[in-house]
Design an enzyme around this catalytic site. Structure first.
Site, PDB file in Angstrom:
ATOM      1  N   ILE A   1       0.299  38.291  -5.801  1.00 31.68           N
ATOM      2  CA  ILE A   1      -1.015  38.363  -5.133  1.00 31.68           C
ATOM      3  C   ILE A   1      -1.397  39.824  -4.911  1.00 31.68           C
ATOM      4  O   ILE A   1      -1.746  40.225  -3.811  1.00 31.68           O
ATOM      5  CB  ILE A   1      -1.001  37.605  -3.801  1.00 31.68           C
ATOM      6  CG1 ILE A   1       0.105  38.137  -2.870  1.00 31.68           C
ATOM      7  CG2 ILE A   1      -0.800  36.108  -4.022  1.00 31.68           C
ATOM      8  CD1 ILE A   1      -0.042  37.685  -1.436  1.00 31.68           C
ATOM      9  N   SER A   2      -1.360  40.612  -5.970  1.00 32.81           N
ATOM     10  CA  SER A   2      -1.437  42.060  -5.833  1.00 32.81           C
ATOM     11  C   SER A   2      -2.621  42.547  -4.996  1.00 32.81           C
ATOM     12  O   SER A   2      -2.481  43.445  -4.169  1.00 32.81           O
ATOM     13  CB  SER A   2      -1.473  42.708  -7.217  1.00 32.81           C
ATOM     14  OG  SER A   2      -0.287  42.416  -7.924  1.00 32.81           O
ATOM     15  N   SER A   3      -3.810  41.978  -5.169  1.00 33.35           N
ATOM     16  CA  SER A   3      -4.983  42.461  -4.426  1.00 33.35           C
ATOM     17  C   SER A   3      -4.872  42.207  -2.928  1.00 33.35           C
ATOM     18  O   SER A   3      -5.533  42.886  -2.128  1.00 33.35           O
ATOM     19  CB  SER A   3      -6.252  41.792  -4.965  1.00 33.35           C
ATOM     20  OG  SER A   3      -6.504  42.172  -6.297  1.00 33.35           O
ATOM     21  N   MET A   4      -4.048  41.245  -2.530  1.00 33.01           N
ATOM     22  CA  MET A   4      -3.961  40.918  -1.108  1.00 33.01           C
ATOM     23  C   MET A   4      -2.991  41.813  -0.341  1.00 33.01           C
ATOM     24  O   MET A   4      -2.707  41.566   0.828  1.00 33.01           O
ATOM     25  CB  MET A   4      -3.610  39.444  -0.942  1.00 33.01           C
ATOM     26  CG  MET A   4      -4.772  38.555  -1.365  1.00 33.01           C
ATOM     27  SD  MET A   4      -4.473  36.788  -1.194  1.00 33.01           S
ATOM     28  CE  MET A   4      -4.462  36.597   0.591  1.00 33.01           C
TER      29      MET A   4
ATOM     30  N   ARG B   1      -4.034  44.673   0.311  1.00 33.08           N
ATOM     31  CA  ARG B   1      -5.003  45.556   0.976  1.00 33.08           C
ATOM     32  C   ARG B   1      -4.959  45.482   2.502  1.00 33.08           C
ATOM     33  O   ARG B   1      -4.857  46.535   3.165  1.00 33.08           O
ATOM     34  CB  ARG B   1      -6.417  45.255   0.463  1.00 33.08           C
ATOM     35  CG  ARG B   1      -6.644  45.674  -0.985  1.00 33.08           C
ATOM     36  CD  ARG B   1      -7.973  45.153  -1.500  1.00 33.08           C
ATOM     37  NE  ARG B   1      -7.937  43.702  -1.674  1.00 33.08           N
ATOM     38  CZ  ARG B   1      -9.026  42.937  -1.712  1.00 33.08           C
ATOM     39  NH1 ARG B   1     -10.216  43.476  -1.563  1.00 33.08           N
ATOM     40  NH2 ARG B   1      -8.915  41.640  -1.891  1.00 33.08           N
TER      41      ARG B   1
END
Length: 398
Positions: free
Chosen positions: A55-58, A60
């Site tokens: 879940i790379s974008s999460m 943030r």
């Protein structure tokens, strides 16, 4: 929440997703979870709240919490120019347009790059300034030089543009603390919240639990992979909803939960008409979730400026990873939830629609209502509080 179970089973049965996990909580309800479908391509093993997803974008909001912890500790300042933290990191020029031959025209940039502009995506930087992967601390000097040599898309603070801002936040954290980012996140966030399966790497013994099978690389070329389970990430979501004082101060939680870009707005749809250079493509994972309402940005989350029909209230926070993971936090009604899903190979991407259906089902099934806010009494009401009928008759004969 039996309706949620049925929703996920229908989505899997219809082939909209191969597997999905949902978790939610609401006032008077503990953490509820539901799962349906398979965790891997070969159908072996049921998907569950302990399945590991990329879940790379999460990452943030997690990086935002880490940076704000250092602000709370007095080791960082939101509005300090980045050049004071990473010597050489200052962008002195911005793109002003193109001449008749198509060559870029540059002018002096107004305003400074700061931690606040990075966390709110108003820095004017684009990922081409330093590359797509999460930078490492030993390369900070090279990154600073590349940022200084690459023109900004706009003056800091003048526009909202989703780019690679938070990769540089990771460099700042390592530079200030003197320890690797992964170690800082583990000690400052993951261990306190018992997030045992969250991080930039999956241990060998846990790789059999990775959704879709272990690939060893991020799904997006050049991107640093980030992994978590629904159970782990929901612990983080509930900590933000409940403003867990072991993580951040009340002031920092306010920065994460309220609009921090003023009159600026985030785009509702992906538009390419005005794009002159690749770096101006403004795509962010949440862009397709609420196309009908105005959205803002806090430090770490997209903020809904309006209520979503049948779903979260105005002021709700959302974070997403493309077609695989979503979460929302609704402070006004005390509701939070997430969806982690595996897309069905060769089928249309319907995970966004499943997320919207999930939100409506949670709110309808639990009959979530807004908290009652007492009416504020007027000046005369407060002045004459406690007066009897006889007292009124003395001064105001009927």
């Amino acid at each position: 929440m039996q309706n949620v179970d049925e929703l996920l089973e229908r989505a899997v049965g219809a082939g909209h997703v191969s597997g999905a996990v949902m978790m939610a909580s609401a006032p008077g309800l503990g953490a509820y979870s539901s799962a349906s479908g398979a965790a891997s391509r070969d159908g072996g093993g049921r998907i569950s709240p302990d399945t590991i997803f990329e879940i790379s974008s999460m990452v943030r909001p997690i990086l935002t919490v880490a940076a704000l912890q250092l602000v709370d500790a007095g080791k960082l300042a939101l509005d300090e120019p980045l050049g004071a933290i990473l010597p050489g990191m200052q962008a002195s020029r911005r793109l002003a347009g193109f001449d008749r031959s198509g060559s870029p025209m540059l002018c002096a940039a107004r305003g400074a790059l700061t931690l606040r502009t990075l966390l709110s995506h108003t820095s004017g930087l684009h990922s081409g300034a330093w590359g797509d992967a999460m930078p490492r601390s030993e390369a900070w000097l090279d990154i600073s030089r590349r940022v200084a040599a690459t023109p900004l898309l706009f003056d800091p603070g003048s526009r909202w543009h989703y780019g690679g801002d938070l990769g540089i936040v990771g460099v700042i954290i390592e530079r200030v603390t003197g320890i690797p980012l992964a170690d800082y996140l583990r000690d400052g966030i993951f261990d306190p919240l018992s997030m045992r399966d969250t991080g930039f790497y999956v241990e060998y013994g846990a790789r059999r639990r990775v959704a879709g099978g272990w690939r060893g690389l991020a799904s997006t070329p050049g991107e640093t992979a980030f992994y978590s389970t629904p159970r782990d990430y929901f612990g983080f979501v509930r900590a933000v909803l409940g403003r867990d004082g072991s993580l951040l101060s009340s002031r920092s939680f306010e920065l994460m939960q309220c609009n921090q870009i003023g009159d600026l707005t985030v785009p509702k749809v992906l538009g390419l008409e005005s794009v002159d250079v690749p770096g101006e493509v403004n795509f962010y994972p949440e862009i397709r979730l609420y196309p009908g309402i105005e959205c803002k940005w806090s430090l770490g989350f997209m903020v809904s400026a309006e209520a979503v029909s049948g779903g979260p209230r105005a002021g709700s926070l959302t974070c997403a990873a493309p077609s695989s993971a979503y979460c929302w936090i609704d402070p006004a009604s005390g509701v939070a939830g997430l969806l982690f899903a595996r897309r069905a190979p060769g089928c249309p991407d319907l995970v966004n629609e499943l997320f919207a259906d999930l939100q409506r089902t949670v709110y309808q099934g639990h009959s979530v209502t807004l908290p009652v806010v007492p009416r504020r009494r007027g000046v005369l009401e407060r002045m004459f509080e406690g007066w009897s009928k006889e007292s009124w008759a003395t001064w105001w004969p009927m």
